[in-house]
Design an enzyme around this catalytic site. Structure first.
Site, PDB file in Angstrom:
ATOM      1  N   TYR A 150      -3.072  -0.767   9.695  1.00  0.00           N
ATOM      2  CA  TYR A 150      -2.953  -1.150   8.285  1.00  0.00           C
ATOM      3  C   TYR A 150      -1.567  -0.790   7.753  1.00  0.00           C
ATOM      4  O   TYR A 150      -0.898  -1.616   7.113  1.00  0.00           O
ATOM      5  CB  TYR A 150      -4.054  -0.439   7.506  1.00  0.00           C
ATOM      6  CG  TYR A 150      -4.120  -0.763   6.045  1.00  0.00           C
ATOM      7  CD1 TYR A 150      -4.742  -1.919   5.585  1.00  0.00           C
ATOM      8  CD2 TYR A 150      -3.589   0.111   5.093  1.00  0.00           C
ATOM      9  CE1 TYR A 150      -4.827  -2.199   4.232  1.00  0.00           C
ATOM     10  CE2 TYR A 150      -3.665  -0.167   3.742  1.00  0.00           C
ATOM     11  CZ  TYR A 150      -4.288  -1.312   3.311  1.00  0.00           C
ATOM     12  OH  TYR A 150      -4.376  -1.595   1.974  1.00  0.00           O
ATOM     13  N   SER A 171       0.866  -1.194   0.000  1.00  0.00           N
ATOM     14  CA  SER A 171       0.000   0.000   0.000  1.00  0.00           C
ATOM     15  C   SER A 171       0.895   1.234   0.000  1.00  0.00           C
ATOM     16  O   SER A 171       1.989   1.215   0.577  1.00  0.00           O
ATOM     17  CB  SER A 171      -0.874   0.017   1.243  1.00  0.00           C
ATOM     18  OG  SER A 171      -1.456   1.306   1.413  1.00  0.00           O
TER      19      SER A 171
HETATM   20  P1  NDP Z   1     -11.493  -5.829  -1.467  1.00  0.00           P
HETATM   21  O1  NDP Z   1     -11.953  -5.740  -0.048  1.00  0.00           O
HETATM   22  O2  NDP Z   1     -12.265  -5.120  -2.520  1.00  0.00           O
HETATM   23  O3  NDP Z   1     -11.310  -7.369  -1.870  1.00  0.00           O
HETATM   24  C1  NDP Z   1     -10.596  -8.184  -0.986  1.00  0.00           C
HETATM   25  C2  NDP Z   1     -10.332  -9.543  -1.582  1.00  0.00           C
HETATM   26  O4  NDP Z   1      -9.528 -10.266  -0.645  1.00  0.00           O
HETATM   27  C3  NDP Z   1     -11.597 -10.344  -1.801  1.00  0.00           C
HETATM   28  O5  NDP Z   1     -11.394 -11.220  -2.876  1.00  0.00           O
HETATM   29  C4  NDP Z   1     -11.723 -11.106  -0.481  1.00  0.00           C
HETATM   30  O6  NDP Z   1     -12.411 -12.348  -0.555  1.00  0.00           O
HETATM   31  C5  NDP Z   1     -10.268 -11.369  -0.171  1.00  0.00           C
HETATM   32  N1  NDP Z   1     -10.067 -11.559   1.258  1.00  0.00           N
HETATM   33  C6  NDP Z   1     -10.257 -10.665   2.252  1.00  0.00           C
HETATM   34  N2  NDP Z   1     -10.024 -11.241   3.443  1.00  0.00           N
HETATM   35  C7  NDP Z   1      -9.681 -12.527   3.174  1.00  0.00           C
HETATM   36  C8  NDP Z   1      -9.347 -13.634   3.980  1.00  0.00           C
HETATM   37  N3  NDP Z   1      -9.324 -13.569   5.319  1.00  0.00           N
HETATM   38  N4  NDP Z   1      -9.063 -14.810   3.374  1.00  0.00           N
HETATM   39  C9  NDP Z   1      -9.092 -14.916   2.022  1.00  0.00           C
HETATM   40  N5  NDP Z   1      -9.422 -13.902   1.199  1.00  0.00           N
HETATM   41  C10 NDP Z   1      -9.711 -12.726   1.781  1.00  0.00           C
HETATM   42  O7  NDP Z   1      -9.985  -5.276  -1.427  1.00  0.00           O
HETATM   43  P2  NDP Z   1      -9.089  -4.599  -2.570  1.00  0.00           P
HETATM   44  O8  NDP Z   1      -9.259  -5.302  -3.847  1.00  0.00           O
HETATM   45  O9  NDP Z   1      -9.273  -3.138  -2.497  1.00  0.00           O
HETATM   46  O10 NDP Z   1      -7.644  -4.879  -1.954  1.00  0.00           O
HETATM   47  C11 NDP Z   1      -6.761  -5.889  -2.471  1.00  0.00           C
HETATM   48  C12 NDP Z   1      -5.396  -5.651  -1.872  1.00  0.00           C
HETATM   49  O11 NDP Z   1      -4.942  -4.344  -2.233  1.00  0.00           O
HETATM   50  C13 NDP Z   1      -5.369  -5.689  -0.338  1.00  0.00           C
HETATM   51  O12 NDP Z   1      -4.170  -6.276   0.094  1.00  0.00           O
HETATM   52  C14 NDP Z   1      -5.419  -4.223   0.049  1.00  0.00           C
HETATM   53  O13 NDP Z   1      -4.880  -4.015   1.309  1.00  0.00           O
HETATM   54  C15 NDP Z   1      -4.582  -3.622  -1.066  1.00  0.00           C
HETATM   55  N6  NDP Z   1      -4.790  -2.193  -1.275  1.00  0.00           N
HETATM   56  C16 NDP Z   1      -5.996  -1.682  -1.670  1.00  0.00           C
HETATM   57  C17 NDP Z   1      -6.144  -0.329  -1.880  1.00  0.00           C
HETATM   58  C18 NDP Z   1      -7.434   0.287  -2.317  1.00  0.00           C
HETATM   59  O14 NDP Z   1      -7.512   1.550  -2.329  1.00  0.00           O
HETATM   60  N7  NDP Z   1      -8.442  -0.479  -2.718  1.00  0.00           N
HETATM   61  C19 NDP Z   1      -5.016   0.611  -1.670  1.00  0.00           C
HETATM   62  C20 NDP Z   1      -3.804  -0.040  -1.267  1.00  0.00           C
HETATM   63  C21 NDP Z   1      -3.696  -1.378  -1.086  1.00  0.00           C
HETATM   64  P3  NDP Z   1     -14.019 -12.453  -0.334  1.00  0.00           P
HETATM   65  O15 NDP Z   1     -14.618 -11.874  -1.612  1.00  0.00           O
HETATM   66  O16 NDP Z   1     -14.300 -13.891  -0.175  1.00  0.00           O
HETATM   67  O17 NDP Z   1     -14.360 -11.618   0.847  1.00  0.00           O
END
Ligand code: NDP
Length: 246
Positions: free
Chosen positions: A155, A141
Site C-alpha cells: 500500500y 496516504s
Molecule cells: P473505502 O474502502 O471506505 O471506500 C472505497 C471507495 O472506492 C468505494 O467507493 C469503492 O467503491 C471505491 N473502489 C474501491 N475499489 C474500486 C475499484 N476497483 N474500482 C472503482 N471503485 C473502487 O475507502 P476510503 O474511503 O477509506 O478510502 C478512499 C481513499 O483514501 C483510498 O484511496 C484510500 O487508499 C485513501 N486513504 C484512506 C485512509 C483511511 O484511513 N480510510 C487513510 C489514507 C488514505 P464500491 O463502494 O463500489 O466498492
C-alpha cells in the site's frame, strides 16, 4: 458557499467513505459531480440523490478501476454526462496488507492496478478535456511518506508512487494552467479503516491528535485545492493525519 459554481467534477470511488464525502462537498460548493464505483450501485445512487437534492447534477458510473478500458470509459462518460470536465479527483483505492511472506501476485497486481495505474490512466484521459483552471487531485496516504507500522508495504509503495506522479504531471500540465496535487489522509473512519476496528487503538496511539479523522476533514482540503483560490498551488502534498507523521 459556491466557489465551485459551474465546475464539473469526476470523483473516482465516490460511493462510500472519503470519496462520497468529497463528491458531496464539491456539490455543496456548486459543482456538478460524476462519481465512479465498483460494486455499490445502491450507495452510489444514494450519493447521486443527495447531490441532486443540493440542486446540482449527479451521475453514477460503474467503472472498475482495475480495468483500464473501464477507467477510460468512466472519464468519457463523465465528460459526456456533464458536458465537459474541470476537476478530477483520483480517490478510489484498495488496501492489501500483510507480511512479505504472504503477498500473492494478485495482491501486487491489484494494488498497482487500482492505486497507481488507474490514477495514471484517468489523469491522462481527463487531461485531454481539462482547460485553464483544470484540477487533478489524488488521494495518497500518510503512509506514502512515513511507514509507521508493519504490513503496509504494498500500500505504501503504491501511494508513494503517486507523489512522483503528482510532481511530474504538475510540471507537464502547469503551462496549461492546470494544477496537480495530492492529499495524504491519516486514519480516517471509513469501511477501509473503521475507528472501531481491531487496529484502531494502535493507530490512535501514534497520532498527535489521538482520534480518527472524518471523511469530511479530507473533503475540505480537496474542495480548497479544486477552487480558484488554490490556483498557485501545484505539485504539492497535504497531510491531514492528526499529526501522525510529525
Ligand atoms: P473505502 O474502502 O471506505 O471506500 C472505497 C471507495 O472506492 C468505494 O467507493 C469503492 O467503491 C471505491 N473502489 C474501491 N475499489 C474500486 C475499484 N476497483 N474500482 C472503482 N471503485 C473502487 O475507502 P476510503 O474511503 O477509506 O478510502 C478512499 C481513499 O483514501 C483510498 O484511496 C484510500 O487508499 C485513501 N486513504 C484512506 C485512509 C483511511 O484511513 N480510510 C487513510 C489514507 C488514505 P464500491 O463502494 O463500489 O466498492
Amino acid at each position: 458557499m459556491s466557489r465551485l459554481s459551474g465546475k464539473r467534477a469526476l470523483v473516482t470511488g465516490g460511493s462510500r467513505g472519503i470519496g462520497a464525502a468529497i463528491a458531496l462537498r464539491l456539490a455543496q460548493e456548486g459543482a456538478d459531480v460524476a462519481l465512479t464505483y465498483e460494486r455499490s450501485a445502491d450507495k452510489a445512487a444514494e450519493i447521486v440523490r443527495a447531490i441532486e437534492a443540493l440542486g446540482r447534477k449527479g451521475v453514477a458510473i460503474a467503472a472498475d478501476s482495475a480495468d483500464v478500458a473501464a477507467v477510460k470509459g468512466g472519464v468519457e462518460k463523465a465528460v459526456s454526462a456533464l458536458g465537459g470536465l474541470d476537476i478530477l479527483v483520483n480517490n478510489a483505492g484498495i488496501w492489501r496488507g500483510g507480511p512479505v511472506s504472504e503477498w500473492t501476485l494478485e495482491d501486487i497486481d491489484a494494488t498497482l492496478a487500482v492505486n497507481v495505474r488507474a490514477v495514471v490512466v484517468a489523469s491522462q484521459a481527463a487531461s485531454a478535456h481539462l482547460g485553464e483552471g483544470g484540477r487533478i487531485i489524488s488521494i495518497g496516504s500518510c503512509l506514502a511518506e512515513r511507514v509507521v507500522e508493519q504490513g503496509a508495504t504494498l500500500y505504501a509503495m503504491s501511494k508513494a508512487a503517486l507523489i512522483g506522479f503528482t510532481k511530474g504531471l504538475a510540471r507537464d500540465l502547469g503551462p496549461r494552467g492546470i494544477t496537480v496535487n495530492i492529499v495524504h489522509p491519516g486514519s480516517t473512519d471509513t469501511d477501509m479503516n473503521p475507528a472501531a476496528g481491531a487496529q484502531a487503538d494502535a493507530q490512535r496511539a501514534k497520532m498527535a491528535i489521538p482520534r480518527y479523522g472524518k471523511p469530511d476533514d479530507i473533503a475540505g482540503m480537496v474542495a480548497y485545492l479544486a477552487s480558484e483560490e488554490a490556483r498557485f498551488v501545484t505539485g504539492a502534498g497535504f497531510a491531514i493525519d492528526g499529526g501522525v507523521n510529525t
